[in-house]
Write a protein that holds these residues in place. Structure first.
Motif, PDB file in Angstrom:
ATOM      1  N   VAL A   1       0.662   8.636 -17.702  1.00  0.00           N
ATOM      2  CA  VAL A   1       0.762  10.021 -17.262  1.00  0.00           C
ATOM      3  C   VAL A   1      -0.488  10.623 -16.909  1.00  0.00           C
ATOM      4  CG1 VAL A   1       1.520  12.263 -17.850  1.00  0.00           C
ATOM      5  CG2 VAL A   1       3.169  10.026 -18.199  1.00  0.00           C
ATOM      6  N   ALA A   2      -1.370  10.478 -17.804  1.00  0.00           N
ATOM      7  CA  ALA A   2      -2.625  10.939 -17.717  1.00  0.00           C
ATOM      8  C   ALA A   2      -3.717  10.571 -16.653  1.00  0.00           C
ATOM      9  CB  ALA A   2      -3.520  10.853 -19.101  1.00  0.00           C
ATOM     10  N   GLU A   3      -3.199   8.937 -16.489  1.00  0.00           N
ATOM     11  CA  GLU A   3      -4.199   8.383 -15.448  1.00  0.00           C
ATOM     12  C   GLU A   3      -3.554   8.807 -13.979  1.00  0.00           C
ATOM     13  OE1 GLU A   3      -6.975   6.999 -14.392  1.00  0.00           O
ATOM     14  OE2 GLU A   3      -6.756   5.446 -15.905  1.00  0.00           O
ATOM     15  N   ALA A   4      -2.223   9.102 -13.996  1.00  0.00           N
ATOM     16  CA  ALA A   4      -1.614   9.467 -12.651  1.00  0.00           C
ATOM     17  C   ALA A   4      -2.105  10.538 -11.884  1.00  0.00           C
ATOM     18  CB  ALA A   4      -0.037   9.672 -12.688  1.00  0.00           C
ATOM     19  N   ALA A   5      -2.789  11.708 -13.047  1.00  0.00           N
ATOM     20  CA  ALA A   5      -3.269  13.003 -12.537  1.00  0.00           C
ATOM     21  C   ALA A   5      -4.788  12.822 -12.668  1.00  0.00           C
ATOM     22  CB  ALA A   5      -2.967  14.058 -13.459  1.00  0.00           C
ATOM     23  N   SER A   6      -5.476  11.504 -12.661  1.00  0.00           N
ATOM     24  CA  SER A   6      -6.736  11.471 -12.692  1.00  0.00           C
ATOM     25  C   SER A   6      -7.431  11.272 -11.395  1.00  0.00           C
ATOM     26  CB  SER A   6      -7.295  10.175 -13.469  1.00  0.00           C
ATOM     27  OG  SER A   6      -6.659   9.001 -12.767  1.00  0.00           O
TER      28      SER A   6
ATOM     29  N   THR B   1      -9.615   9.205 -10.596  1.00  0.00           N
ATOM     30  CA  THR B   1      -9.663   7.796 -10.272  1.00  0.00           C
ATOM     31  C   THR B   1      -8.543   7.179  -9.217  1.00  0.00           C
ATOM     32  OG1 THR B   1     -10.541   7.194 -12.281  1.00  0.00           O
ATOM     33  CG2 THR B   1      -9.497   5.245 -10.971  1.00  0.00           C
ATOM     34  N   VAL B   2      -7.224   7.720  -9.797  1.00  0.00           N
ATOM     35  CA  VAL B   2      -6.040   7.575  -8.842  1.00  0.00           C
ATOM     36  C   VAL B   2      -6.108   8.278  -7.468  1.00  0.00           C
ATOM     37  CG1 VAL B   2      -3.610   8.032  -8.691  1.00  0.00           C
ATOM     38  CG2 VAL B   2      -4.563   7.071 -10.629  1.00  0.00           C
ATOM     39  N   ALA B   3      -6.586   9.467  -7.647  1.00  0.00           N
ATOM     40  CA  ALA B   3      -6.709  10.261  -6.311  1.00  0.00           C
ATOM     41  C   ALA B   3      -7.745   9.571  -5.271  1.00  0.00           C
ATOM     42  CB  ALA B   3      -7.246  11.714  -6.785  1.00  0.00           C
ATOM     43  N   ASP B   4      -8.870   8.874  -5.918  1.00  0.00           N
ATOM     44  CA  ASP B   4      -9.820   8.087  -5.107  1.00  0.00           C
ATOM     45  C   ASP B   4      -9.069   7.041  -4.268  1.00  0.00           C
ATOM     46  OD1 ASP B   4     -11.671   9.939  -5.658  1.00  0.00           O
ATOM     47  OD2 ASP B   4     -12.647   8.996  -7.245  1.00  0.00           O
TER      48      ASP B   4
ATOM     49  N   GLN C   1       1.203   8.449  -7.395  1.00  0.00           N
ATOM     50  CA  GLN C   1       0.521   8.552  -8.380  1.00  0.00           C
ATOM     51  C   GLN C   1       0.708   7.551  -9.590  1.00  0.00           C
ATOM     52  OE1 GLN C   1       0.672  12.815  -8.541  1.00  0.00           O
ATOM     53  NE2 GLN C   1      -1.238  13.122  -7.733  1.00  0.00           N
ATOM     54  N   TYR C   2       1.990   7.519  -9.756  1.00  0.00           N
ATOM     55  CA  TYR C   2       2.799   6.831 -10.955  1.00  0.00           C
ATOM     56  C   TYR C   2       2.325   5.266 -10.589  1.00  0.00           C
ATOM     57  CZ  TYR C   2       4.271  10.385 -14.214  1.00  0.00           C
ATOM     58  OH  TYR C   2       4.238  11.374 -15.116  1.00  0.00           O
ATOM     59  N   LEU C   3       2.641   4.984  -9.320  1.00  0.00           N
ATOM     60  CA  LEU C   3       2.538   3.353  -9.171  1.00  0.00           C
ATOM     61  C   LEU C   3       0.958   3.075  -9.236  1.00  0.00           C
ATOM     62  CD1 LEU C   3       4.768   3.419  -5.984  1.00  0.00           C
ATOM     63  CD2 LEU C   3       5.313   2.551  -8.308  1.00  0.00           C
ATOM     64  N   GLU C   4       0.080   3.908  -8.750  1.00  0.00           N
ATOM     65  CA  GLU C   4      -1.152   3.557  -8.942  1.00  0.00           C
ATOM     66  C   GLU C   4      -1.853   3.612 -10.224  1.00  0.00           C
ATOM     67  OE1 GLU C   4      -2.754   1.977  -6.586  1.00  0.00           O
ATOM     68  OE2 GLU C   4      -1.563   2.723  -4.917  1.00  0.00           O
ATOM     69  N   ALA C   5      -1.330   4.289 -11.173  1.00  0.00           N
ATOM     70  CA  ALA C   5      -1.675   4.450 -12.529  1.00  0.00           C
ATOM     71  C   ALA C   5      -1.146   3.177 -13.281  1.00  0.00           C
ATOM     72  CB  ALA C   5      -1.003   5.787 -13.139  1.00  0.00           C
ATOM     73  N   LEU C   6      -0.089   2.476 -13.087  1.00  0.00           N
ATOM     74  CA  LEU C   6       0.668   1.569 -13.474  1.00  0.00           C
ATOM     75  C   LEU C   6      -0.288   0.190 -13.101  1.00  0.00           C
ATOM     76  CD1 LEU C   6       4.535   2.479 -13.200  1.00  0.00           C
ATOM     77  CD2 LEU C   6       3.332   1.966 -15.288  1.00  0.00           C
TER      78      LEU C   6
ATOM     79  N   ILE D   1       0.869  -1.156   0.097  1.00  0.00           N
ATOM     80  CA  ILE D   1       0.013   0.064  -0.072  1.00  0.00           C
ATOM     81  C   ILE D   1       0.867   1.257   0.086  1.00  0.00           C
ATOM     82  CG2 ILE D   1      -2.021   1.230   1.250  1.00  0.00           C
ATOM     83  CD1 ILE D   1      -2.324  -1.373   2.639  1.00  0.00           C
ATOM     84  N   ALA D   2       0.925   1.891  -1.048  1.00  0.00           N
ATOM     85  CA  ALA D   2       1.676   3.091  -1.082  1.00  0.00           C
ATOM     86  C   ALA D   2       1.013   4.280  -0.499  1.00  0.00           C
ATOM     87  CB  ALA D   2       1.814   3.569  -2.707  1.00  0.00           C
ATOM     88  N   TYR D   3       1.583   4.841   0.822  1.00  0.00           N
ATOM     89  CA  TYR D   3       1.074   5.771   1.643  1.00  0.00           C
ATOM     90  C   TYR D   3       2.070   7.055   1.605  1.00  0.00           C
ATOM     91  CZ  TYR D   3      -0.655   7.630   6.071  1.00  0.00           C
ATOM     92  OH  TYR D   3      -1.132   8.588   6.965  1.00  0.00           O
ATOM     93  N   PRO D   4       1.729   7.977   1.112  1.00  0.00           N
ATOM     94  CA  PRO D   4       2.706   9.232   1.201  1.00  0.00           C
ATOM     95  C   PRO D   4       2.313   9.901   2.384  1.00  0.00           C
ATOM     96  CG  PRO D   4       1.128   9.279  -1.004  1.00  0.00           C
ATOM     97  CD  PRO D   4       0.652   8.286   0.079  1.00  0.00           C
ATOM     98  N   ILE D   5       3.423   9.973   3.209  1.00  0.00           N
ATOM     99  CA  ILE D   5       3.347  10.474   4.844  1.00  0.00           C
ATOM    100  C   ILE D   5       2.964  12.062   4.553  1.00  0.00           C
ATOM    101  CG2 ILE D   5       4.235  10.798   7.030  1.00  0.00           C
ATOM    102  CD1 ILE D   5       5.923   8.366   6.306  1.00  0.00           C
ATOM    103  N   ALA D   6       2.050  12.644   5.406  1.00  0.00           N
ATOM    104  CA  ALA D   6       1.714  13.667   5.213  1.00  0.00           C
ATOM    105  C   ALA D   6       2.976  14.790   6.136  1.00  0.00           C
ATOM    106  CB  ALA D   6       0.391  14.245   5.815  1.00  0.00           C
ATOM    107  N   GLY D   7       3.139  15.811   5.696  1.00  0.00           N
ATOM    108  CA  GLY D   7       3.856  16.620   6.493  1.00  0.00           C
ATOM    109  C   GLY D   7       3.326  18.164   6.904  1.00  0.00           C
ATOM    110  N   THR D   8       4.027  19.005   7.686  1.00  0.00           N
ATOM    111  CA  THR D   8       3.385  20.320   8.031  1.00  0.00           C
ATOM    112  C   THR D   8       3.084  20.970   6.948  1.00  0.00           C
ATOM    113  OG1 THR D   8       5.673  21.006   8.106  1.00  0.00           O
ATOM    114  CG2 THR D   8       4.631  20.356  10.321  1.00  0.00           C
TER     115      THR D   8
END
Length: 352
Positions: free
Chosen positions: A304-309, A311-314, A234-239, A214-221
């Motif tokens: 590249v298009a899917e990474a910014a979609s 769907t990936v954000a969801d 985003q690229y991992l999920e698009a792939l 599970i790719a989890y980008p850690i939030a920062g300040t």
């Protein structure tokens, strides 16, 4: 208050000097009566105060009363400090047992648990709230946090089944129907995720388990703890949504393997290099890798298009909920396999 404070101090002093041990019994008798809301039936309190104030009375009689008041204030401070210290020790011990860190607000600051990148807790700490004169919030947040920790204790006894925590469109480093499933929570920019991946390869873990992540980008300040973690995720999920047919290893795993195990032309690990890039440089690097890993120009455009979609954000939002609410870890990496959840970096021996 005075008797209780005196008992605490005498217990400590008696551990180092026998001359104070004869006073401990009297102090305890007085303390026990005070905590059971009964008056002290000895002159212990007055005897101690007389002993401490005698030198002052002999030299400056006028200071005896202020000094006596000062002793009472000091007794209150000793008692409050002791209670707070005991509470902190208990809270830290429970956090260490439940979350693998004595400080769940900043798990990386605790040296007693496994090494990890911490998931920050945005709730103001006790002292921070007091500094903002929010006394009710200070105690409310503190006890709410403690309640969450105690509520999470049963998770230490449960059997963790990796299949229950799979992300959408899970991809596997290797797959064998005979092998059990394992799932890890990672941030592509986290140093300890890199170390875990290297331990996985050294231990041969991927040949004994069907490993996904599970790719989890850690939030920062301000944004994310590692600047390009979200972009890589985003690229991992698009792939994952558009896997390359015929690839021996899924392309998203090839990207992770490069980030975690290989070095750039500069000699620095790719992870450090990606973390230091701006978004434009990181995007160009990722698209170059897609070309190198066998995607056609059209396929690259789709990814590249899917990474910014949306769907990936969801998907990323759903994975965030999965990590924070279902797995409920405060440490990255976390890996689930063989019925257990392991928070933080797992050694080679721990993976075998």
């Amino acid at each position: 208050m005075f008797c209780i404070a005196a008992f605490i101090i005498l217990v400590v002093m008696a551990a180092f000097s026998a001359r104070y041990r004869r006073y401990v019994g009297k102090a305890w008798n007085c303390t026990w009566r005070r905590v059971t809301f009964r008056p002290c039936d000895t002159t212990f309190k007055q005897d101690v105060k007389d002993h401490l104030l005698a030198p002052i009375a002999a030299r400056r009689p006028g200071l005896v009363r202020p000094a006596s008041i000062g002793l009472e204030i000091l007794a209150v401070l000793v008692l409050v400090t002791t209670i707070w210290s005991g509470y902190t020790v208990v809270k830290s011990a429970v956090n260490l047992y439940v979350y693998g860190t004595c400080n769940k607000q900043d798990s990386a600051s605790c040296t007693l648990g496994a090494e990890a990148c911490s998931i920050p807790d945005e709730t103001p700490g006790f002292m921070e709230s007091l500094g903002a004169f929010d006394v009710i919030g200070a105690f409310g947040n503190e006890f709410a946090s403690l309640g969450e920790t105690f509520a999470a204790i049963p998770a230490r006894f449960q059997t963790w089944t990796a299949e229950d925590y799979l992300p959408a469109n899970a991809s596997y480093l290797t797959e064998d129907d005979a092998n059990p499933t394992a799932v890890e929570v990672i941030d592509p920019g986290c140093t300890f995720c890199r170390a875990l991946f290297q331990n996985i390869e050294e231990s041969g873990f991927e040949s004994t388990h069907n490993l996904t992540y599970i790719a989890y980008p850690i939030a920062g300040t301000d944004g994310y703890k590692f600047p390009n973690s979200l972009l890589v995720t985003q690229y991992l999920e698009a792939l994952r949504l558009h896997p390359l047919d015929g690839a021996d290893t899924p392309v998203d795993w090839q990207i992770l393997e490069r980030i975690f195990t290989e070095k750039a032309e500069t000699g620095l690990p790719w992870q450090d290099t990606i973390n230091a890039m701006d978004a434009t440089e990181a995007t160009a690097t990722l698209t170059d890798w897609l070309d190198e890993f066998g995607l056609s120009p059209d396929q690259i455009d789709v990814v590249v298009a899917e990474a910014a979609s949306d769907t990936v954000a969801d998907i990323i939002t759903a994975n965030k909920t999965l990590v924070e609410e279902d797995i409920a870890t405060v440490k990255i990496p976390t890996i689930i396999f063989d019925g257990r959840r392991h928070d933080g970096l797992v050694s080679v021996d721990g993976l075998q």
